[in-house]
Design a protein around this motif. Structure first.
Motif, mmCIF file in Angstrom:
data_model
loop_
_atom_site.group_PDB
_atom_site.id
_atom_site.type_symbol
_atom_site.label_atom_id
_atom_site.label_comp_id
_atom_site.label_asym_id
_atom_site.label_seq_id
_atom_site.Cartn_x
_atom_site.Cartn_y
_atom_site.Cartn_z
ATOM 1 N N LEU A 123 0.839 -1.192 0.000
ATOM 2 C CA LEU A 123 0.000 0.000 0.000
ATOM 3 C C LEU A 123 0.880 1.251 0.000
ATOM 4 O O LEU A 123 1.952 1.230 0.597
ATOM 5 N N PRO A 124 0.428 2.324 -0.660
ATOM 6 C CA PRO A 124 1.142 3.595 -0.529
ATOM 7 C C PRO A 124 1.174 4.010 0.934
ATOM 8 O O PRO A 124 0.239 3.697 1.680
ATOM 9 N N ALA A 125 2.264 4.701 1.335
ATOM 10 C CA ALA A 125 2.517 4.972 2.752
ATOM 11 C C ALA A 125 1.303 5.554 3.480
ATOM 12 O O ALA A 125 0.852 5.014 4.496
ATOM 13 N N LEU A 126 0.757 6.634 2.939
ATOM 14 C CA LEU A 126 -0.331 7.312 3.645
ATOM 15 C C LEU A 126 -1.551 6.397 3.759
ATOM 16 O O LEU A 126 -2.284 6.408 4.750
ATOM 17 N N LEU A 127 -1.745 5.559 2.739
ATOM 18 C CA LEU A 127 -2.900 4.666 2.726
ATOM 19 C C LEU A 127 -2.757 3.576 3.787
ATOM 20 O O LEU A 127 -3.739 3.179 4.424
ATOM 21 N N LEU A 128 -1.511 3.107 3.991
ATOM 22 C CA LEU A 128 -1.242 2.110 5.026
ATOM 23 C C LEU A 128 -1.589 2.691 6.398
ATOM 24 O O LEU A 128 -2.268 2.049 7.208
ATOM 25 N N ALA A 129 -1.160 3.944 6.611
ATOM 26 C CA ALA A 129 -1.459 4.606 7.874
ATOM 27 C C ALA A 129 -2.967 4.726 8.051
ATOM 28 O O ALA A 129 -3.514 4.446 9.126
ATOM 29 N N ILE A 130 -3.651 5.127 6.978
ATOM 30 C CA ILE A 130 -5.097 5.327 7.069
ATOM 31 C C ILE A 130 -5.812 4.003 7.314
ATOM 32 O O ILE A 130 -6.793 3.940 8.064
ATOM 33 N N THR A 131 -5.291 2.909 6.734
ATOM 34 C CA THR A 131 -5.888 1.596 6.972
ATOM 35 C C THR A 131 -5.832 1.245 8.453
ATOM 36 O O THR A 131 -6.824 0.816 9.048
ATOM 37 N N LEU A 132 -4.642 1.453 9.051
ATOM 38 C CA LEU A 132 -4.500 1.150 10.484
ATOM 39 C C LEU A 132 -5.446 2.007 11.307
ATOM 40 O O LEU A 132 -6.103 1.528 12.245
ATOM 41 N N ILE A 133 -5.543 3.300 10.926
ATOM 42 C CA ILE A 133 -6.411 4.201 11.687
ATOM 43 C C ILE A 133 -7.878 3.813 11.503
ATOM 44 O O ILE A 133 -8.675 3.923 12.432
ATOM 45 N N ILE A 151 -8.935 0.898 11.368
ATOM 46 C CA ILE A 151 -9.208 -0.222 12.262
ATOM 47 C C ILE A 151 -9.254 0.242 13.713
ATOM 48 O O ILE A 151 -10.192 -0.035 14.442
ATOM 49 N N VAL A 152 -8.224 0.972 14.142
ATOM 50 C CA VAL A 152 -8.062 1.262 15.562
ATOM 51 C C VAL A 152 -8.793 2.535 15.975
ATOM 52 O O VAL A 152 -9.197 2.674 17.126
ATOM 53 N N GLY A 153 -8.968 3.471 15.043
ATOM 54 C CA GLY A 153 -9.557 4.764 15.404
ATOM 55 C C GLY A 153 -8.468 5.809 15.495
ATOM 56 O O GLY A 153 -7.306 5.474 15.725
ATOM 57 N N PRO A 154 -8.822 7.111 15.306
ATOM 58 C CA PRO A 154 -7.798 8.155 15.253
ATOM 59 C C PRO A 154 -7.180 8.463 16.620
ATOM 60 O O PRO A 154 -7.755 8.124 17.650
ATOM 61 N N GLY A 155 -6.005 9.103 16.611
ATOM 62 C CA GLY A 155 -5.334 9.499 17.844
ATOM 63 C C GLY A 155 -3.836 9.655 17.639
ATOM 64 O O GLY A 155 -3.295 9.184 16.639
ATOM 65 N N SER A 156 -3.163 10.328 18.597
ATOM 66 C CA SER A 156 -1.720 10.577 18.469
ATOM 67 C C SER A 156 -0.922 9.286 18.472
ATOM 68 O O SER A 156 -0.016 9.092 17.662
ATOM 69 N N ILE A 157 -1.256 8.390 19.409
ATOM 70 C CA ILE A 157 -0.456 7.165 19.553
ATOM 71 C C ILE A 157 -0.660 6.282 18.327
ATOM 72 O O ILE A 157 0.287 5.695 17.796
ATOM 73 N N VAL A 158 -1.901 6.214 17.844
ATOM 74 C CA VAL A 158 -2.164 5.429 16.635
ATOM 75 C C VAL A 158 -1.389 6.020 15.462
ATOM 76 O O VAL A 158 -0.812 5.286 14.650
ATOM 77 N N ALA A 159 -1.350 7.360 15.375
ATOM 78 C CA ALA A 159 -0.605 7.997 14.286
ATOM 79 C C ALA A 159 0.868 7.612 14.359
ATOM 80 O O ALA A 159 1.485 7.270 13.347
ATOM 81 N N ALA A 160 1.445 7.642 15.585
ATOM 82 C CA ALA A 160 2.855 7.275 15.738
ATOM 83 C C ALA A 160 3.074 5.823 15.312
ATOM 84 O O ALA A 160 4.029 5.506 14.586
ATOM 85 N N LEU A 161 2.177 4.933 15.748
ATOM 86 C CA LEU A 161 2.320 3.518 15.379
ATOM 87 C C LEU A 161 2.165 3.334 13.871
ATOM 88 O O LEU A 161 2.869 2.539 13.254
ATOM 89 N N ALA A 162 1.228 4.095 13.277
ATOM 90 C CA ALA A 162 1.018 3.975 11.840
ATOM 91 C C ALA A 162 2.273 4.381 11.082
ATOM 92 O O ALA A 162 2.675 3.727 10.117
ATOM 93 N N LEU A 209 -6.220 15.755 8.237
ATOM 94 C CA LEU A 209 -7.413 15.026 7.804
ATOM 95 C C LEU A 209 -8.329 14.673 8.974
ATOM 96 O O LEU A 209 -9.388 14.080 8.779
ATOM 97 N N GLY A 210 -7.883 15.022 10.193
ATOM 98 C CA GLY A 210 -8.691 14.684 11.367
ATOM 99 C C GLY A 210 -8.461 13.257 11.828
ATOM 100 O O GLY A 210 -9.232 12.733 12.627
ATOM 101 N N LEU A 211 -7.406 12.600 11.321
ATOM 102 C CA LEU A 211 -7.169 11.196 11.657
ATOM 103 C C LEU A 211 -5.998 11.035 12.616
ATOM 104 O O LEU A 211 -5.676 9.928 13.017
ATOM 105 N N GLY A 212 -5.318 12.137 12.968
ATOM 106 C CA GLY A 212 -4.164 12.023 13.858
ATOM 107 C C GLY A 212 -4.487 12.603 15.218
ATOM 108 O O GLY A 212 -5.491 12.232 15.829
ATOM 109 N N THR A 213 -3.636 13.523 15.669
ATOM 110 C CA THR A 213 -3.829 14.160 16.962
ATOM 111 C C THR A 213 -5.205 14.828 17.013
ATOM 112 O O THR A 213 -5.613 15.498 16.071
#
Lengths: 319, 287
Positions: free
Chosen positions: B130-140, B142-153, B226-230
């Motif tokens: 997956l393209p980088a940003l899309l991989l991050a968005i896929t994880l988010i 699943i788990v839901g948005p947030g700072s820690i999820v963004a870091a893990l993504a 995008l409202g998906l991170g912090t």
């Protein structure tokens, strides 16, 4: 067997497991959501009946294997299921959204290549001024976040100068001129960083070729400098340039998500982001699936093109 | 002051600093300043970053508020300082997690090769599908948005890239004479890896990590935008950019300064990464 045919077949064979794993991961998204995804989608006030109804509608109570098989069978027939909010078939939604994203990415890529390759060549063989300017542009293009650049473009071109519409969209079929006017800012936004990478790669590849003996020979033979640079050197530098164009296409697909949101363009990226915020999982899945498939196909095409430009790649057999 | 009174650690740091090319030194200086600013954020920020002041809505920059005020009358300078803190924390966390995971995986894949390599590298390659940003968005997704999820993504995006670099570097070192020597002495694989392979294969990983750290700032900002991170009210650069867009024509300062902050961080990490590349990656393993 013809080594090129073998190369193409082998590369195609590599794509199938990749598509399979990608489809499994995207299929699992809704099943991996912590807790009950249907409750998350419907909110806490949902009645047990409506939860059960949606579960049945999404076939969440079937065995996992059956669910996956049905989902893939549907996707292969162009049936992505239903939008959970509007109940519209997702295939229709995607048919509206995908062309917008493709238009932005392709136009940006064309612009970036049209600007990046000649500038990269000049950066390798040109005078001091050209080198300095292109180097500055590369640093700028790589360091500045694309969406911030987009916002600054809006500020200058749409806000202060009133040259262009700040955001919005009309389909190309209805109003080709208006469509392209709306595309100018998003495409510029994406193309700057792309052009920066293409310049950097082209410059590096050209510098690697320009010192080789056959160039010295061509010079000695009295071939025109223009012909040496563009006909001989650039051709030999084509492999890394084609590779980076393919890689950057994936980056563009990601960037399109942000730029679509920024300029209110109805593309797949904006669809996915809105759907995530609404917990509209079927739409998230369908959107991600389409973009990932596009990305995989582009990688495939890039590798095949590189294999044909550079026989060393296809003869070596591995890719 | 005599040379002896300077602790060895300080001289090592100074020496490492001057060992870098000049442009990379500039990058290091910028980063040191930014880290100090974020560590001392409560002292440097003149106002509470979340203090709403209805009398100062969209007020322009002045001496007390160098970056002006946003739509809620909050001080943009103070918010930028605190947002730098959020962004840098996410960047360091994500790159550290990815590097620490990539180090053993890449080393084992490169050194042992064969089925170990297959077992480690094939699944990691799948992450690059997956393209980088899309991989991050896929994880988010699943788990839901947030700072820690963004870091893990971000860490998840970087893991396969870093592991691949570490694998290539270890593969080269694995065939060097001194590694052979360690094995001939009857050292265990672990001892050979620790004493010979890892220290000699670490360079490209460091280079790649420095370059990726710059882009982590951009990815984090994109996700928050995008409202998906912090999530609000925590100040973050991407979130500030998304808030500033709505008041762009009336108050461009809300938008300009957080964006410049991102550009400066990315530039600093790029300068550092390029400098390290000249010194530590002569074979050009880092793309």
């Amino acid at each position: 067997m013809n080594p090129r045919l073998l190369f193409v077949l082998r590369r195609l064979g590599l794509t199938i497991p990749v598509l399979f794993v990608m489809s499994v991961v995207i299929f699992l998204i809704i099943r991996l959501v912590p807790g009950d995804p249907v409750r998350t989608m419907l909110g806490f006030r949902a009645t047990p009946e409506s939860v059960a109804q949606v579960r049945a509608q999404l076939h969440l109570d079937d065995p996992l294997w059956t669910q996956y098989r049905d989902w893939v069978a549907g996707v292969l027939h162009g049936d992505f299921g239903q939008d959970f909010v509007s109940k519209a078939p997702l295939s229709e939604l995607l048919a509206q959204r995908v062309p917008v994203t493709l238009e932005i990415t392709l136009l940006s890529m064309v612009l970036a290549v049209a600007v990046g390759v000649p500038l990269g060549v000049r950066a390798a063989v040109g005078g001091r001024w050209v080198r300095r300017l292109t180097e500055g542009f590369v640093v700028f293009g790589i360091s500045v976040p694309d969406f911030w650049l987009g916002i600054m473009l809006v500020l200058v071109c749409a806000g202060t100068m009133m040259w262009l519409p700040p955001s919005g969209y009309v389909p190309f079929m209805e109003d080709p001129g208006g469509n392209l006017t709306y595309m100018i800012l998003p495409v510029l936004t994406l193309a700057v960083a792309e052009a920066a990478y293409i310049i950097r790669t082209t410059r590096g590849a050209m510098l690697g070729v320009i010192g080789r003996p056959f160039i010295v020979y061509l010079r000695a033979k009295g071939t025109k400098e223009r012909s040496i640079v563009y006909r001989h050197a650039l051709r030999n530098a084509a492999t890394p340039i084609a590779t980076v164009i393919g890689i950057q296409f994936g980056v563009l697909l990601g960037g399109a998500i942000v730029v679509e949101t920024l300029f209110a363009l109805p593309g797949v990226g904006r669809l996915i982001v809105t759907a995530i915020n609404q917990r509209n999982y079927p739409v998230v899945q369908a959107g991600l699936f389409v973009v990932a498939t596009l990305f995989i196909l582009v990688s495939l095409i890039t590798d095949l093109v590189v294999g044909f430009i550079d026989p060393q790649v296809s003869d070596r057999g591995d890719s | 002051m005599t040379a002896k009174s300077i602790p060895a650690g300080v001289t090592a740091v100074v020496r490492a600093f001057f060992w870098l090319p000049r442009s990379a030194r500039a990058g290091v200086l910028i980063l040191v300043v930014l880290v100090i600013v974020t560590l001392l954020a409560p002292l440097i920020a003149p106002h509470d970053p979340n203090a709403i002041d209805p009398t100062r809505v969209l007020a322009g920059p002045d001496l007390g508020h160098p970056f002006g005020a946003d739509a809620l009358g909050r001080d943009v300078f103070s918010r930028t300082v605190y947002a730098l803190r959020t962004s840098l924390a996410i960047v360091f966390a994500s790159v550290a997690v990815a590097s620490l995971a990539a180090l053993p995986l890449g080393t084992a894949a490169g050194y042992f090769g064969g089925w170990v390599d297959q077992v480690i590298s094939r699944p990691l390659d799948m992450l690059l599908v997956l393209p980088a940003l899309l991989l991050a968005i896929t994880l988010i997704a699943i788990v839901g948005p947030g700072s820690i999820v963004a870091a893990l993504a971000i860490a998840l995006i970087y893991l396969p890239i870093l592991a691949r670099v570490q694998r290539a570097a270890s593969l080269v070192v694995a065939h060097a004479g001194f590694v052979e020597g360690g094995r001939a002495r009857g050292w265990s694989s672990f001892a050979v890896l620790r004493r010979h392979v890892v220290p000699n294969a670490l360079g490209p990983l460091l280079v790649q990590a420095a370059i990726l750290a710059g882009f982590a700032v951009q990815i984090e900002a994109s996700l928050s935008f995008l409202g998906l991170g912090t999530q609000p009210p925590t100040p973050s650069l991407g979130l500030m950019l998304s808030e500033g867009r709505d008041v762009l024509t009336q108050a461009p300062w809300v938008e300009i300064f957080p964006g410049l902050a991102i550009a400066v961080i990315v530039l600093a990490f790029n300068l550092l990464g390029d400098g390290l590349r000249h010194r530590l990656d002569p074979q050009g393993m880092v793309s």
